[in-house]
Write a protein that holds these residues in place. Structure first.
Motif: not given
Ligand SMILES: Cc1cc2nc3c(=O)[nH]c(=O)nc-3n(C[C@H](O)[C@H](O)[C@H](O)COP(=O)(O)OP(=O)(O)OC[C@H]3O[C@@H](n4cnc5c(N)ncnc54)[C@H](O)[C@@H]3O)c2cc1C
Length: 410
Positions: A12, A33, A46, A352, A383, A396
């Motif tokens: 995101a 990050e 994936g 996983d 998320e 995603f």
């Molecule tokens: C193994 C696995 C496989 C997946 N495969 C798929 C797929 O193929 N397709 C799909 O649609 N979804 C998939 N998902 C779900 C998808 O990965 C998540 O829904 C998506 O990554 C959420 O994105 P996000 O940016 O909200 O969070 P994230 O990608 O988790 O990113 C959040 C970031 O914030 C950082 N952060 C947290 N707190 C702080 C702080 N205080 N200061 C600075 N940085 C911070 C974290 O370190 C992290 O890098 C999968 C999930 C997992 C676990």
């Protein structure tokens, strides 16, 4: 001072940064990050192939894949949906392919393709990516003040894209946001009994699985009768049940199953028919093939091994012919074929892959802008919100769409 501070270098955060900078080149945008590397989950997503979105191009159908957030996402998808995601990546030279089940991947089958695309875009747009920067607190005194590694960074606007970080949810609570308690979603069911052990490795293209709740549990769960039964492919593993039918049920009933501490009863149907209809069909077969042995006449496309196990549990003599089977026997057989009851005791992670159900209460977010209704200038995507979906690229997609909407409104 920054125009937009992005907390979290995940899916995101990157999508918002890139689109914000493309649409408003003069904005000062930075990503913070906490880890050493960015886009960790995109890399492992994936199975290392990154399922970027899903070939579902009807927004009304698309929202049905989100047990939490379906109402709110409709207007978000009207502005940026699965079609736009495909266009977005393709316009950056990434060829995507759609698989038979609708999941869309880069043709390279390698998530690095997506990671490199984001990193190249940030490089071109000169978006600073600051790793090993953990945001410890946020204050708003006219502008936002972020405590990052004990230094204060000021920003006009802030995007919280911290994924399922419990520590950050606590910070948001401190700012007055309500956090819906996070619970796991997308898991498989552990079942320890001989029936499952003997059928290990069996895979069925279509089964329906029903969660059995009593009246008070049903009321408490706020699930509808149709939520309780999910259908799709089913897989019997050495620890229990897996496959899309199970994952769907785990997602839709995530909160209730957590309350039940992952100890509950399900009934599994491989005939995909009601007991009465199954019985009618069995009686018809009995009339047409009285001399055939029941055990050797699997019906309803039920695999022989499942049919045989249900047969031996139903009939004392496993060599009955159809004519030997009484109506009472056939009713018991029909009941077991249309809903074999199993006790679940625990859960396991699916490849996983998991998501968290829970997060920032959607009532406190304005979905026209993805902005906090409590603290203007504070945005959410991914998320961190109480939005999650089934497997298939939907998680995603929500992150991309929410991030796009934010980039529109800065
Ligand atoms: C193994 C696995 C496989 C997946 N495969 C798929 C797929 O193929 N397709 C799909 O649609 N979804 C998939 N998902 C779900 C998808 O990965 C998540 O829904 C998506 O990554 C959420 O994105 P996000 O940016 O909200 O969070 P994230 O990608 O988790 O990113 C959040 C970031 O914030 C950082 N952060 C947290 N707190 C702080 C702080 N205080 N200061 C600075 N940085 C911070 C974290 O370190 C992290 O890098 C999968 C999930 C997992 C676990």
């Amino acid at each position: 001072m920054l125009d937009l501070a992005i907390i979290g270098g995940g899916a995101a955060g990157f999508f918002a940064a890139i689109n914000a900078k493309r649409k408003h080149p003069n904005l000062k945008v930075e990503i913070f990050e906490k880890s050493k590397t960015v886009l960790g989950k995109v890399r492992i997503s994936g199975g290392g192939r990154c399922n970027v979105t899903h070939a579902c191009f009807d927004n009304r159908l698309l929202v049905s894949y989100y047990p939490r957030g379906n109402k709110e996402l409709l207007s978000v998808f009207e502005r940026f949906n699965t079609k736009d995601t495909v266009k977005w990546f393709e316009s950056r030279g990434i060829v995507l392919k759609s698989e038979a089940d609708g999941r869309i991947f880069p043709i390279t089958d390698n998530s690095e393709t997506i990671v490199n695309c984001f990193l190249d875009e940030c490089d071109e747009l000169k978006i600073p990516i600051k790793t090993l920067r953990s945001v410890k607190s946020i204050e708003k005194n006219g502008v936002f003040q972020l405590n990052i590694n004990d230094e204060i960074v000021e920003a006009r606007q802030v995007l919280v894209a911290t994924g399922s970080s419990d520590a950050f949810w606590q910070i948001l609570k401190g700012l007055g946001h309500k956090i819906i308690e996070p619970v796991p979603s997308l898991f498989t069911f552990n079942i320890e009994n001989d029936f499952i052990a003997e059928l290990m490795g069996l895979s069925v293209p279509k089964a329906s699985v029903k969660l059995l709740l009593d009246k008070s549990q049903l009321k408490e769960s706020r699930l509808s009768q149709s939520d309780l039964t999910q259908s799709g492919p089913l897989l019997i593993t050495h620890w229990g049940l897996s496959g899309p039918a199970i994952l769907k049920l785990s997602s839709i009933a995530a909160r209730m199953l957590n309350q039940l501490q992952y100890r509950f009863e399900i009934s599994v149907s491989l005939s995909n028919l009601k007991v009465e209809d199954t019985l009618d069909f069995l009686l018809k077969i009995k009339a047409e093939h009285p001399k055939k042995q029941v055990v050797n006449t699997p019906l309803f496309n039920i695999p022989q091994r499942w049919w045989q196990r249900i047969h031996s549990l139903t009939f004392v003599n496993t060599f009955n012919t159809w004519s030997d089977a009484s109506k009472k026997d056939l009713l018991k057989f029909a009941e077991n074929l249309s809903g074999f009851q199993l006790e679940v005791d625990g859960k396991s992670t699916f490849k996983d892959e998991f998501v968290t159900a829970g997060g920032v209460d959607l009532k406190e977010v304005d979905f026209k802008t993805m902005q906090s209704k409590i603290i203007p200038g504070l945005y959410f995507a991914g998320e961190v919100l109480n939005i999650d979906a089934l497997t298939g690229g939907f998680n995603f997609q929500a992150a991309w769409s929410e991030a796009w909407v934010i980039s529109d409104n800065l």
